[in-house]
Design an enzyme around this catalytic site. Structure first.
Site, PDB file in Angstrom:
ATOM      1  N   ASP A  48      -2.431  -1.836  10.344  1.00  0.00           N
ATOM      2  CA  ASP A  48      -2.670  -1.734   8.898  1.00  0.00           C
ATOM      3  C   ASP A  48      -3.255  -3.003   8.283  1.00  0.00           C
ATOM      4  O   ASP A  48      -3.544  -3.035   7.086  1.00  0.00           O
ATOM      5  CB  ASP A  48      -1.345  -1.440   8.160  1.00  0.00           C
ATOM      6  CG  ASP A  48      -0.915   0.005   8.319  1.00  0.00           C
ATOM      7  OD1 ASP A  48      -1.725   0.824   8.784  1.00  0.00           O
ATOM      8  OD2 ASP A  48       0.247   0.306   7.975  1.00  0.00           O
ATOM      9  N   LYS A 105       0.843  -1.203   0.000  1.00  0.00           N
ATOM     10  CA  LYS A 105       0.000   0.000   0.000  1.00  0.00           C
ATOM     11  C   LYS A 105       0.872   1.245   0.000  1.00  0.00           C
ATOM     12  O   LYS A 105       2.060   1.220   0.403  1.00  0.00           O
ATOM     13  CB  LYS A 105      -0.945   0.029   1.205  1.00  0.00           C
ATOM     14  CG  LYS A 105      -0.266  -0.053   2.594  1.00  0.00           C
ATOM     15  CD  LYS A 105       0.201   1.256   3.188  1.00  0.00           C
ATOM     16  CE  LYS A 105       0.818   1.086   4.573  1.00  0.00           C
ATOM     17  NZ  LYS A 105       1.631   2.216   5.018  1.00  0.00           N
TER      18      LYS A 105
HETATM   19  O1  C5P Z   1      -0.056  -1.700  14.854  1.00  0.00           O
HETATM   20  P1  C5P Z   1       1.376  -1.927  14.479  1.00  0.00           P
HETATM   21  O2  C5P Z   1       1.964  -3.123  15.168  1.00  0.00           O
HETATM   22  O3  C5P Z   1       1.608  -1.944  13.010  1.00  0.00           O
HETATM   23  O4  C5P Z   1       2.150  -0.650  15.014  1.00  0.00           O
HETATM   24  C1  C5P Z   1       3.544  -0.610  15.197  1.00  0.00           C
HETATM   25  C2  C5P Z   1       3.878   0.522  16.158  1.00  0.00           C
HETATM   26  O5  C5P Z   1       3.593   1.780  15.519  1.00  0.00           O
HETATM   27  C3  C5P Z   1       3.053   0.513  17.421  1.00  0.00           C
HETATM   28  O6  C5P Z   1       3.692  -0.217  18.426  1.00  0.00           O
HETATM   29  C4  C5P Z   1       2.973   1.979  17.789  1.00  0.00           C
HETATM   30  O7  C5P Z   1       4.131   2.362  18.486  1.00  0.00           O
HETATM   31  C5  C5P Z   1       3.008   2.689  16.444  1.00  0.00           C
HETATM   32  N1  C5P Z   1       1.669   3.086  15.970  1.00  0.00           N
HETATM   33  C6  C5P Z   1       1.014   4.155  16.558  1.00  0.00           C
HETATM   34  N2  C5P Z   1      -0.210   4.524  16.106  1.00  0.00           N
HETATM   35  C7  C5P Z   1      -0.787   3.885  15.063  1.00  0.00           C
HETATM   36  C8  C5P Z   1      -0.129   2.808  14.435  1.00  0.00           C
HETATM   37  C9  C5P Z   1       1.105   2.431  14.909  1.00  0.00           C
HETATM   38  O8  C5P Z   1       1.525   4.769  17.503  1.00  0.00           O
HETATM   39  N3  C5P Z   1      -1.979   4.284  14.638  1.00  0.00           N
END
Ligand code: C5P
Length: 285
Positions: free
Chosen positions: A137, A11
């Site tokens: 995501d 994406k």
């Molecule tokens: O959800 P995901 O594991 O992909 O996110 C990785 C890191 O990115 C999370 O641990 C967080 O620190 C940060 N994040 C965030 N806000 C979001 C998505 C991700 O702070 N909306």
């Protein structure tokens, strides 16, 4: 059905506005996702011994329990008491830790593939709830849509009925950037005032490429560039070329330039030859 092979697309984020910090440590966002035709391929074959085994063509991708695909399989296996296992082979083309959602897409593809392979008959709603456990995501990739509007952690996704197919030149500098690091360093004073997500959605519906280019936004850019100052040179290099607009995708380091046509994207790729190792011509998919 003993074996399934699926594409797992990447994406881009054409718009990413950070709207607040949440009590759970995540950030609320408003983002426009575009699915692109840079894809991994994943095959799923039944493993009668009940094991989950992963192999991957890329040395940087872990094949143990830390792989999001493993987590997806383990989650479904535990929740639905699946006796069978699975042998999963990932053919990686999407650069890793680049802001292109490769891992998240693989997680979503695993949920969909295993739902079929293990004959679980899970609803999209159930799969979405598992997607949110795996990562912010992942939900976008469960929707069968080219364009999506993400809110909250990016995990509440509304499929946008937009027909536009865009062309891009995509440059992926040879560093890995982890979202956590960028979000932790993010400073709200650096958010841009532009909150034109609806204006951008309208420009996309009208397929107005110059307007789309002028409305690209990524609130994480200032932080990405503060952490990795060399990336601004890459951005400036792309801006010297005849694109309609340039932006980082997600938490970077992938940068894309919006072009008027496939031919223009290809010409830019030729102009960049020798400058960067990872340059792709990509389109909405
Ligand atoms: O959800 P995901 O594991 O992909 O996110 C990785 C890191 O990115 C999370 O641990 C967080 O620190 C940060 N994040 C965030 N806000 C979001 C998505 C991700 O702070 N909306």
């Amino acid at each position: 059905m003993k074996k399934i092979r699926l594409y797992s697309p990447a994406k881009l984020n054409l718009f990413l506005k950070v709207t607040g910090k949440r009590p759970d440590g995540y950030h609320n966002l408003v983002t426009i996702f575009e699915r692109i035709n840079l894809c991994d391929e994943i095959s799923f074959a039944l493993n009668p011994k009940g094991e989950i085994r992963i192999s991957c063509s890329h040395p940087d991708v872990p094949t143990d329990t830390t792989n999001i695909v493993y987590k997806a399989a383990q989650l479904l296996k535990t929740k639905h008491r699946v006796v069978q296992g699975v042998d999963i082979v990932i053919k990686k083309r999407i650069p890793v830790a680049a802001g292109l959602g490769g891992g998240s897409s693989n997680g979503a593809t695993a949920l969909m593939g295993l739902n079929r392979l293990w004959k679980l008959s899970l609803s999209k709603r159930q799969l979405l709830s598992y997607a949110r456990v795996l990562g912010s995501d992942v939900a976008f990739f469960l929707h069968d849509c080219r364009w999506g509007l993400g809110t909250q952690r990016g995990d509440r996704v509304k499929a946008l009925k937009i027909a536009a197919k865009l062309w891009h030149i995509l440059v992926v500098p040879e560093i890995k950037v982890y979202s956590r690091q960028v979000f932790e360093a993010f400073n709200f004073r650096l958010t841009k005032k532009n909150d034109g997500v609806n204006i951008l959605a309208r420009a996309l519906r009208n397929h107005d490429v110059p307007a789309i280019g002028s409305l690209l936004l990524n609130d994480l850019e200032t932080t990405i560039v503060r952490l990795y100052p060399n990336l601004i040179t890459v951005k400036n290099k792309l801006r010297e070329l005849p694109t309609q607009g340039v932006a980082f995708s997600g938490s970077g380091p992938a940068l894309f330039g919006l072009t008027k046509s496939q031919a223009q994207a290809k010409a830019i790729k030729t102009a960049l030859a020798g400058h960067y190792a990872r340059v792709f011509v990509v389109a909405t998919f």
